[in-house]
Each structure stands twice: as structure tokens, then as C-alpha cells.
Scaffold this active site. Structure first.
Site, mmCIF file in Angstrom:
data_model
loop_
_atom_site.group_PDB
_atom_site.id
_atom_site.type_symbol
_atom_site.label_atom_id
_atom_site.label_comp_id
_atom_site.label_asym_id
_atom_site.label_seq_id
_atom_site.Cartn_x
_atom_site.Cartn_y
_atom_site.Cartn_z
ATOM 1 N N LYS A 213 -19.413 47.336 67.074
ATOM 2 C CA LYS A 213 -18.609 46.426 66.258
ATOM 3 C C LYS A 213 -17.820 45.421 67.119
ATOM 4 C CE LYS A 213 -18.096 49.617 62.335
ATOM 5 N NZ LYS A 213 -17.121 50.209 61.377
ATOM 6 N N TYR B 252 -22.539 46.040 53.710
ATOM 7 C CA TYR B 252 -21.574 47.028 53.206
ATOM 8 C C TYR B 252 -21.470 47.018 51.679
ATOM 9 C CZ TYR B 252 -19.772 48.302 57.839
ATOM 10 O OH TYR B 252 -19.618 48.800 59.112
ATOM 11 N N PHE C 155 -10.603 48.513 50.897
ATOM 12 C CA PHE C 155 -10.669 47.957 52.262
ATOM 13 C C PHE C 155 -11.834 46.983 52.448
ATOM 14 C CE2 PHE C 155 -12.804 52.138 52.268
ATOM 15 C CZ PHE C 155 -14.075 51.790 52.724
ATOM 16 N N ARG D 136 -24.143 60.362 64.717
ATOM 17 C CA ARG D 136 -22.849 60.588 64.050
ATOM 18 C C ARG D 136 -21.948 61.491 64.900
ATOM 19 N NH1 ARG D 136 -21.590 57.356 59.626
ATOM 20 N NH2 ARG D 136 -20.111 58.995 59.122
ATOM 21 N N THR E 270 -14.690 58.867 61.261
ATOM 22 C CA THR E 270 -14.408 57.462 60.903
ATOM 23 C C THR E 270 -13.045 57.011 61.421
ATOM 24 O OG1 THR E 270 -15.704 57.826 58.883
ATOM 25 C CG2 THR E 270 -14.280 55.873 58.938
ATOM 26 N N ARG F 118 -15.497 57.023 69.097
ATOM 27 C CA ARG F 118 -14.323 56.517 68.380
ATOM 28 C C ARG F 118 -13.033 57.066 68.978
ATOM 29 N NH1 ARG F 118 -17.174 56.688 62.393
ATOM 30 N NH2 ARG F 118 -17.674 54.468 62.268
ATOM 31 N N ASN G 294 -13.172 50.420 64.383
ATOM 32 C CA ASN G 294 -13.508 51.747 64.922
ATOM 33 C C ASN G 294 -14.797 51.777 65.761
ATOM 34 O OD1 ASN G 294 -15.258 51.523 62.828
ATOM 35 N ND2 ASN G 294 -14.620 53.375 61.741
ATOM 36 N N HIS H 275 -20.804 51.605 64.151
ATOM 37 C CA HIS H 275 -21.349 52.057 62.858
ATOM 38 C C HIS H 275 -22.605 52.861 63.145
ATOM 39 C CE1 HIS H 275 -23.056 52.034 58.811
ATOM 40 N NE2 HIS H 275 -24.211 51.818 59.426
ATOM 41 N N GLU I 222 -30.850 50.169 56.321
ATOM 42 C CA GLU I 222 -30.051 49.421 57.297
ATOM 43 C C GLU I 222 -30.923 48.872 58.435
ATOM 44 O OE1 GLU I 222 -26.892 52.097 58.405
ATOM 45 O OE2 GLU I 222 -25.981 51.997 56.412
HETATM 46 N N1 UDP Z 1 -13.048 51.762 56.564
HETATM 47 C C1 UDP Z 1 -11.772 51.225 56.561
HETATM 48 N N2 UDP Z 1 -10.778 51.913 55.913
HETATM 49 C C2 UDP Z 1 -10.985 53.108 55.289
HETATM 50 C C3 UDP Z 1 -12.300 53.642 55.302
HETATM 51 C C4 UDP Z 1 -13.302 52.956 55.944
HETATM 52 O O1 UDP Z 1 -11.559 50.154 57.121
HETATM 53 O O2 UDP Z 1 -10.055 53.667 54.721
HETATM 54 C C5 UDP Z 1 -14.115 51.025 57.252
HETATM 55 C C6 UDP Z 1 -14.399 51.625 58.616
HETATM 56 O O3 UDP Z 1 -14.653 50.559 59.523
HETATM 57 C C7 UDP Z 1 -15.661 52.434 58.381
HETATM 58 C C8 UDP Z 1 -16.367 51.588 57.318
HETATM 59 O O4 UDP Z 1 -15.326 51.089 56.495
HETATM 60 O O5 UDP Z 1 -16.397 52.587 59.562
HETATM 61 C C9 UDP Z 1 -17.366 52.323 56.471
HETATM 62 O O6 UDP Z 1 -16.755 53.480 55.921
HETATM 63 P P1 UDP Z 1 -17.504 54.871 55.882
HETATM 64 O O7 UDP Z 1 -16.681 55.788 55.023
HETATM 65 O O8 UDP Z 1 -18.937 54.652 55.496
HETATM 66 O O9 UDP Z 1 -17.385 55.394 57.389
HETATM 67 P P2 UDP Z 1 -18.430 55.536 58.598
HETATM 68 O O10 UDP Z 1 -19.762 55.910 57.988
HETATM 69 O O11 UDP Z 1 -18.469 54.207 59.296
HETATM 70 O O12 UDP Z 1 -17.853 56.622 59.475
#
Ligand code: UDP
Length: 142
Positions: free
Chosen positions: A11, A51, A59, A87, A93, A104, A114, A117, A128
Site C-alpha cells: 500500500k 474495495y 471507512f 495472511r 488488520t 503489519r 496498514n 493487502h 482480485e
Molecule cells: N479498514 C479501515 N478501518 C477499519 C477496517 C478496515 O481503514 O475499521 C481498511 C484497512 O486498510 C483494511 C481494509 O480497510 O486493510 C480492508 O478491510 P478488511 O476488513 O478486509 O481487512 P484486511 O483483509 O485488509 O485485513
């Protein structure tokens, strides 16, 4: 265990901190091969489409703004159990909850910026990967 592919994005925060090489090194050390990779500056439309499943979340606008704030690296990782393995390498996250030694934990500052992705399931990985790459742009390891 099956060989899988997953879509990874380094990112804008991590690209800005010159962490592309360090992050790629973590993937390779863990046994994931980078079989496609390119640098992009996402348009608003590209980020919103990527997204789309989060469209109704509070958010969403901030996430799109962040993801279009600077260049990203989109990449396809291939290997045994690649989706779950990536993952694990990424961590939770929220960097505050991510285990020590994860990307992270080590490289991210906040839940919105963070660092990386990674696809969370086979169906999302397929969607994706197809969102950013044509099949001829992917170079599998023999
Ligand atoms: N995100 C955020 N605030 C939140 C939750 C998610 O900004 O409260 C953003 C964060 O960058 C995250 C992305 O949205 O990586 C996608 O969320 P997801 O729950 O899919 O998490 P990931 O799969 O990236 O761990």
C-alpha cells in the site's frame, strides 16, 4: 496442500517508506514466489471497484482516499497454501493487534495505513488477481 495464488498489494504508506524490497523479501523467505508484479497509482474508480464489498462501511471514503494517495505495488504470490500463508505473514488488520514479526506489526502505523493487502479466500483471490492482471502477465514457476 495445494499450490495457490493470492493477490497482494503493497500500500501507499509502505511504498512511501521504501519498504518494497523488505516486504518482497519476507514473501520469498516464507516460500512464496512473486509471479507477477507492477507499480500503479490507482485512480479513484480503480480503488472504489477493488474495495466494492466495503462500499457501505464508514471507512470506505477514507480507504479510497488513502489507496489513491500514492503509488502501490500490485503482485501475485504463488505457493503452497499461499492465501492463508500470506495472511499469516501480513498479520491482523489493526497493526496494534498484529503479532510480532508480521508485516503489519513491523511496518504499519494504523488500521487505515496498514502496509499491505492480501486476498482472504480463493474466490476473492481469483477476482482480485483478475482485477489487475491478464493471464499472460503472470509467470508461474515451473
Ligand atoms: N479498514 C479501515 N478501518 C477499519 C477496517 C478496515 O481503514 O475499521 C481498511 C484497512 O486498510 C483494511 C481494509 O480497510 O486493510 C480492508 O478491510 P478488511 O476488513 O478486509 O481487512 P484486511 O483483509 O485488509 O485485513
Amino acid at each position: 496442500m495445494a499450490t495457490e495464488r493470492t493477490l497482494s498489494i503493497i500500500k501507499p504508506d509502505a511504498v512511501a517508506k521504501n519498504l518494497i524490497g523488505a516486504i518482497n523479501s519476507r514473501f520469498e523467505t516464507a516460500g512464496l514466489s512473486i509471479v507477477a508484479q507492477k507499480m500503479l497509482h490507482l485512480s479513484q474508480e480503480q480503488a472504489e471497484g477493488f474495495y466494492a464489498e466495503h462500499k457501505e462501511r464508514p471507512f470506505f471514503a477514507a480507504l479510497v482516499e488513502f489507496m489513491t494517495s500514492g503509488p502501490v505495488v500490485v503482485q501475485v504470490l504463488e505457493g503452497e497454501n499461499a492465501i492463508a500463508k500470506n495472511r499469516e505473514i501480513m498479520g491482523a488488520t489493526n497493526p496494534a493487534e498484529a503479532a510480532a514479526g508480521t508485516l503489519r506489526h513491523d511496518f504499519a502505523n494504523s488500521i487505515d495505513a496498514n502496509a499491505v493487502h492480501g486476498s482472504d479466500a480463493p474466490a476473492s483471490a481469483e477476482r482480485e488477481i483478475g482485477y489487475f492482471f491478464k493471464s499472460e502477465e503472470i509467470c508461474p514457476r515451473g
